[in-house]
Design a protein around this motif. Structure first.
Motif, short mmCIF file in Angstrom:
data_model
loop_
_atom_site.label_atom_id
_atom_site.label_comp_id
_atom_site.label_asym_id
_atom_site.label_seq_id
_atom_site.Cartn_x
_atom_site.Cartn_y
_atom_site.Cartn_z
N PHE A 110 0.82 -1.21 0.00
CA PHE A 110 0.00 0.00 0.00
C PHE A 110 0.86 1.27 0.00
CE2 PHE A 110 -2.57 3.29 2.14
CZ PHE A 110 -3.65 3.32 1.27
N ARG A 111 1.94 1.27 0.74
CA ARG A 111 2.79 2.45 0.86
C ARG A 111 4.06 2.36 -0.02
NH1 ARG A 111 3.70 4.04 6.87
NH2 ARG A 111 4.44 5.89 5.80
N LEU A 112 4.10 1.42 -0.95
CA LEU A 112 5.28 1.23 -1.78
C LEU A 112 5.70 2.50 -2.50
CD1 LEU A 112 7.20 -1.12 -2.58
CD2 LEU A 112 5.84 -1.34 -4.66
N LYS A 113 4.73 3.26 -2.98
CA LYS A 113 5.03 4.49 -3.73
C LYS A 113 5.76 5.53 -2.89
CE LYS A 113 0.52 6.51 -2.83
NZ LYS A 113 -0.76 6.86 -3.42
N ALA A 143 18.29 -10.73 3.09
CA ALA A 143 18.92 -9.92 2.03
C ALA A 143 18.48 -8.48 2.24
CB ALA A 143 18.49 -10.42 0.65
N ARG A 144 19.45 -7.56 2.29
CA ARG A 144 19.16 -6.14 2.50
C ARG A 144 19.47 -5.37 1.21
NH1 ARG A 144 20.49 -8.02 7.37
NH2 ARG A 144 19.24 -7.31 9.14
N PHE A 145 18.50 -4.58 0.82
CA PHE A 145 18.61 -3.81 -0.41
C PHE A 145 18.42 -2.32 -0.12
CE2 PHE A 145 17.26 -8.03 -1.59
CZ PHE A 145 17.98 -8.31 -2.73
N ARG A 146 19.02 -1.49 -0.95
CA ARG A 146 18.84 -0.04 -0.86
C ARG A 146 18.12 0.43 -2.12
NH1 ARG A 146 23.51 1.55 1.03
NH2 ARG A 146 22.64 1.58 3.10
N VAL A 147 17.05 1.21 -1.91
CA VAL A 147 16.26 1.72 -3.04
C VAL A 147 17.11 2.65 -3.88
CG1 VAL A 147 14.26 3.12 -3.68
CG2 VAL A 147 14.08 1.49 -1.77
N ARG A 148 17.09 2.40 -5.18
CA ARG A 148 17.75 3.26 -6.16
C ARG A 148 16.77 4.27 -6.75
NH1 ARG A 148 18.60 1.76 -11.35
NH2 ARG A 148 18.13 -0.39 -10.83
N LYS A 149 15.55 3.79 -7.06
CA LYS A 149 14.50 4.69 -7.57
C LYS A 149 13.14 4.01 -7.47
CE LYS A 149 14.50 3.52 -12.50
NZ LYS A 149 14.51 4.07 -13.85
N THR A 150 12.11 4.85 -7.47
CA THR A 150 10.72 4.40 -7.49
C THR A 150 10.05 5.12 -8.64
OG1 THR A 150 10.70 4.08 -5.10
CG2 THR A 150 8.56 4.29 -6.18
N GLU A 151 9.27 4.38 -9.43
CA GLU A 151 8.56 5.03 -10.52
C GLU A 151 7.13 4.50 -10.61
OE1 GLU A 151 10.49 4.32 -14.27
OE2 GLU A 151 10.15 2.17 -14.21
N GLN A 152 6.25 5.36 -11.10
CA GLN A 152 4.88 4.95 -11.41
C GLN A 152 4.74 5.11 -12.90
OE1 GLN A 152 1.66 6.33 -8.90
NE2 GLN A 152 0.38 6.65 -10.71
N ILE A 153 4.30 4.03 -13.56
CA ILE A 153 4.25 4.05 -15.02
C ILE A 153 2.99 3.32 -15.49
CG2 ILE A 153 5.62 1.95 -15.25
CD1 ILE A 153 7.03 3.42 -17.64
N ALA A 154 2.40 3.81 -16.60
CA ALA A 154 1.21 3.18 -17.16
C ALA A 154 1.52 1.73 -17.51
CB ALA A 154 0.76 3.93 -18.40
#
Length: 155
Positions: A78-81, A99-110
């Protein structure tokens, strides 16, 4: 900085309404028109793993999908964006490690412009893709019009 811990359930079923176009071979093939679907309901507090992709922590992209909402309740993503570059994601592995990851980018796309190569294309390092539905809701199609995609790299 936000931190997101994700519970992962069984591999994803094919042919669903929400989520993302699938590639027959996630390394090279274009989308087939099928989609990946999260298992269970939005009330289920877990994301699904696309079994033709890598497992989280292996070289290449691991792909997890989760509901944004359903049954008038928020879903696992729900809060991913809200995730932004620098936020951390923890994914438990079958061997008991995390496994630990670091966010590089978030996008919303059609959904019609889904970035197949960016999501499924091979990478030299372990990466993670988190995908859910987003944007406006198409009541006639019973589906959201967009996907929210988070791209992250192993820490």
């Amino acid at each position: 900085m936000q931190r997101l811990a994700i519970a992962v359930v069984a591999a994803l079923a094919l042919l669903g309404a929400c989520a993302a176009p699938l590639a027959a071979d996630p390394q090279t093939a274009p989308p087939t028109g099928s989609t990946a679907q999260t298992s269970g309901s939005a009330a289920q507090p877990a994301a699904g793993w696309y079994e033709l992709a890598r497992t989280p922590g292996e070289a290449g992209p691991a792909i997890l999908l989760g509901h944004v909402d359903g049954l008038n309740k928020p879903g696992i993503f729900f809060r991913l964006k809200e995730l932004v570059a620098g936020d951390e994601i923890e994914v438990p592995r079958k061997d008991g490690t995390t496994a630990r990851f670091r966010v590089r980018k978030t996008e919303q796309i059609a959904k019609s412009g889904f970035p197949t190569e960016a999501v499924y294309g091979d990478t030299a390092e372990p990466e993670l893709r988190l995908i859910t539905c987003g944007g406006s809701f198409d009541r006639a199609a019973h589906s959201y019009r967009d996907n929210v995609i988070v791209y992250a790299t192993l820490v």
